[in-house]
Design a protein around this motif. Sequence first.
Motif, PDB file in Angstrom:
ATOM      1  N   LEU A 120       0.836  -1.200   0.000  1.00 44.56           N
ATOM      2  CA  LEU A 120       0.000   0.000   0.000  1.00 44.56           C
ATOM      3  C   LEU A 120       0.871   1.251   0.000  1.00 44.56           C
ATOM      4  N   LEU A 121       0.724   2.070  -1.030  1.00 47.98           N
ATOM      5  CA  LEU A 121       1.415   3.352  -1.124  1.00 47.98           C
ATOM      6  C   LEU A 121       0.490   4.466  -0.651  1.00 47.98           C
ATOM      7  N   GLY A 122       1.068   5.590  -0.259  1.00 51.51           N
ATOM      8  CA  GLY A 122       0.270   6.730   0.163  1.00 51.51           C
ATOM      9  C   GLY A 122       0.112   7.737  -0.963  1.00 51.51           C
ATOM     10  N   GLY A 123      -1.038   8.372  -1.001  1.00 50.10           N
ATOM     11  CA  GLY A 123      -1.226   9.372  -2.040  1.00 50.10           C
ATOM     12  C   GLY A 123      -2.506  10.147  -1.881  1.00 50.10           C
ATOM     13  N   THR A 124      -2.580  11.257  -2.589  1.00 49.21           N
ATOM     14  CA  THR A 124      -3.793  12.059  -2.644  1.00 49.21           C
ATOM     15  C   THR A 124      -3.757  12.856  -3.933  1.00 49.21           C
ATOM     16  N   CYS A 125      -4.897  13.437  -4.308  1.00 49.43           N
ATOM     17  CA  CYS A 125      -4.954  14.170  -5.568  1.00 49.43           C
ATOM     18  C   CYS A 125      -5.750  15.454  -5.403  1.00 49.43           C
ATOM     19  N   PHE A 126      -5.545  16.353  -6.354  1.00 47.25           N
ATOM     20  CA  PHE A 126      -6.221  17.645  -6.357  1.00 47.25           C
ATOM     21  C   PHE A 126      -6.747  17.882  -7.772  1.00 47.25           C
ATOM     22  N   ILE A 127      -8.059  17.806  -7.932  1.00 43.90           N
ATOM     23  CA  ILE A 127      -8.665  17.944  -9.255  1.00 43.90           C
ATOM     24  C   ILE A 127     -10.171  18.166  -9.091  1.00 43.90           C
ATOM     25  N   SER A 128     -10.779  18.824 -10.069  1.00 39.76           N
ATOM     26  CA  SER A 128     -12.230  18.937 -10.143  1.00 39.76           C
ATOM     27  C   SER A 128     -12.659  18.367 -11.485  1.00 39.76           C
ATOM     28  N   ALA A 129     -13.274  17.195 -11.450  1.00 39.62           N
ATOM     29  CA  ALA A 129     -13.706  16.521 -12.677  1.00 39.62           C
ATOM     30  C   ALA A 129     -14.929  15.670 -12.353  1.00 39.62           C
ATOM     31  N   PHE A 130     -15.753  15.400 -13.361  1.00 42.81           N
ATOM     32  CA  PHE A 130     -16.988  14.650 -13.116  1.00 42.81           C
ATOM     33  C   PHE A 130     -17.416  13.949 -14.402  1.00 42.81           C
ATOM     34  N   ILE A 131     -18.302  12.955 -14.243  1.00 42.61           N
ATOM     35  CA  ILE A 131     -18.892  12.272 -15.399  1.00 42.61           C
ATOM     36  C   ILE A 131     -19.995  13.155 -15.957  1.00 42.61           C
ATOM     37  N   GLU A 132     -19.832  13.603 -17.188  1.00 41.03           N
ATOM     38  CA  GLU A 132     -20.859  14.426 -17.832  1.00 41.03           C
ATOM     39  C   GLU A 132     -21.984  13.559 -18.377  1.00 41.03           C
ATOM     40  N   GLU A 133     -21.621  12.448 -18.947  1.00 40.77           N
ATOM     41  CA  GLU A 133     -22.562  11.456 -19.474  1.00 40.77           C
ATOM     42  C   GLU A 133     -21.800  10.146 -19.576  1.00 40.77           C
ATOM     43  N   PRO A 134     -22.477   8.998 -19.755  1.00 35.21           N
ATOM     44  CA  PRO A 134     -21.747   7.738 -19.842  1.00 35.21           C
ATOM     45  C   PRO A 134     -20.635   7.797 -20.894  1.00 35.21           C
ATOM     46  N   GLY A 135     -19.433   7.459 -20.459  1.00 29.01           N
ATOM     47  CA  GLY A 135     -18.291   7.444 -21.358  1.00 29.01           C
ATOM     48  C   GLY A 135     -17.572   8.764 -21.509  1.00 29.01           C
ATOM     49  N   VAL A 136     -18.021   9.815 -20.789  1.00 26.01           N
ATOM     50  CA  VAL A 136     -17.421  11.145 -20.938  1.00 26.01           C
ATOM     51  C   VAL A 136     -17.128  11.750 -19.569  1.00 26.01           C
ATOM     52  N   VAL A 137     -15.872  12.142 -19.345  1.00 26.65           N
ATOM     53  CA  VAL A 137     -15.455  12.831 -18.130  1.00 26.65           C
ATOM     54  C   VAL A 137     -15.030  14.247 -18.501  1.00 26.65           C
ATOM     55  N   VAL A 138     -15.486  15.227 -17.720  1.00 24.38           N
ATOM     56  CA  VAL A 138     -15.134  16.624 -17.947  1.00 24.38           C
ATOM     57  C   VAL A 138     -14.242  17.108 -16.817  1.00 24.38           C
ATOM     58  N   HIS A 139     -13.109  17.705 -17.181  1.00 23.84           N
ATOM     59  CA  HIS A 139     -12.163  18.316 -16.240  1.00 23.84           C
ATOM     60  C   HIS A 139     -12.468  19.812 -16.214  1.00 23.84           C
ATOM     61  N   ASN A 140     -12.759  20.351 -15.029  1.00 20.20           N
ATOM     62  CA  ASN A 140     -13.290  21.707 -14.928  1.00 20.20           C
ATOM     63  C   ASN A 140     -12.269  22.816 -15.163  1.00 20.20           C
ATOM     64  N   ASN A 141     -11.013  22.590 -14.781  1.00 22.15           N
ATOM     65  CA  ASN A 141     -10.014  23.655 -14.886  1.00 22.15           C
ATOM     66  C   ASN A 141      -8.642  23.025 -15.122  1.00 22.15           C
ATOM     67  N   THR A 142      -7.582  23.771 -14.935  1.00 25.75           N
ATOM     68  CA  THR A 142      -6.257  23.231 -15.251  1.00 25.75           C
ATOM     69  C   THR A 142      -5.577  22.538 -14.069  1.00 25.75           C
ATOM     70  N   LEU A 143      -6.204  22.569 -12.885  1.00 28.71           N
ATOM     71  CA  LEU A 143      -5.604  21.907 -11.729  1.00 28.71           C
ATOM     72  C   LEU A 143      -5.720  20.398 -11.878  1.00 28.71           C
ATOM     73  N   GLN A 144      -4.591  19.693 -11.836  1.00 23.28           N
ATOM     74  CA  GLN A 144      -4.567  18.218 -11.915  1.00 23.28           C
ATOM     75  C   GLN A 144      -3.254  17.765 -11.316  1.00 23.28           C
ATOM     76  N   LYS A 145      -3.309  17.517 -10.010  1.00 25.75           N
ATOM     77  CA  LYS A 145      -2.089  17.245  -9.262  1.00 25.75           C
ATOM     78  C   LYS A 145      -2.216  15.955  -8.460  1.00 25.75           C
ATOM     79  N   ILE A 146      -1.122  15.211  -8.419  1.00 23.32           N
ATOM     80  CA  ILE A 146      -1.014  13.997  -7.615  1.00 23.32           C
ATOM     81  C   ILE A 146       0.168  14.156  -6.666  1.00 23.32           C
ATOM     82  N   VAL A 147      -0.016  13.757  -5.413  1.00 31.10           N
ATOM     83  CA  VAL A 147       1.101  13.642  -4.479  1.00 31.10           C
ATOM     84  C   VAL A 147       1.164  12.176  -4.053  1.00 31.10           C
ATOM     85  N   VAL A 148       2.336  11.568  -4.189  1.00 31.23           N
ATOM     86  CA  VAL A 148       2.510  10.155  -3.851  1.00 31.23           C
ATOM     87  C   VAL A 148       3.740  10.014  -2.969  1.00 31.23           C
TER      88      VAL A 148
END
Length: 308
Positions: A120-148
Amino acid sequence: MRIAVIGAGGVGGYFGARLAAAGNDVTFVARGRHLDAVRRSGLLVRSPLGEFRTPPASAVGSVSELGPTDLVLVAVKLWDTEDVAAQLGSADLHSPYVLSLQNGVHKDIILRSHLNDDRLLGGTCFISAFIEEPGVVVHNNTLQKIVVGPYRDEQASTSRAVYEAFRDAGIETELSTDIERVIWQKFIFLVGLSATTAAVRRPIGVVRSNDRTRVLLEEVMRETAEVARASGVKLDDAFVEAQMEFCDTLPAGMTSSMHNDLDKGNRLELPWLSGGVVDLAEQLNIAVPRNRTVADILAPYAFGRPAA
């Protein structure tokens, strides 16, 4: 790298698709119409950083359908963690490393109850994204960060390899030597944002501009920080003050996923946010009256909008 992403929603869908676009062998575990759409046409991600799609048939319906895997990313809602952990514990995936990108501090406690701790590794993320419709994910802004980061010294090389995989996929990535502190820091902020926007039922701009709800926001975070310190996490004395200053820089219309779920009548992650703070505080014999009140106010909505 062979990567399985359990949960193809906003978080798992975005980061998994990014990793696939960089050449990693990514398989999503999804369900329902979303699963059908990804199997048929791949997963489409729409983002200010570009649009990309995974290959068709890049999803399966259960953990048992996965083949040998190097890394598992867990990105389901918190109430599904126990079930996912049990499935991972019994699946023959050739002992992959597991990294949860879920909210909160309870996620890894649950995963450890079913998995070997050294995987088990440790991690967290910073992003705003959601499923718009089946098969489609929308990313709201340019923030997309992972800390591991590693929980154990012997995980250092694996953590670096995972860090490099995310970085090479064009994701802002940080390798931490104190990942537990990073996870708690995000948790403190998230509990404050979720508790106040959901209880007030308005975005952060309203919460921070009213004298009484601004105090509520600060005290919710102070209580959570006290639980963190009592749990052995080292936080700067001025950490909460810094978070309040950060809140003042956020867009006035920004809100939390728990507030959004409340508005839509969906199930809430309340038991692992303010409710989770209450549970941890009871084990430590600490009073957290602000978080307890929020948990009580929102309790009727924890499983969705009440029928009457």
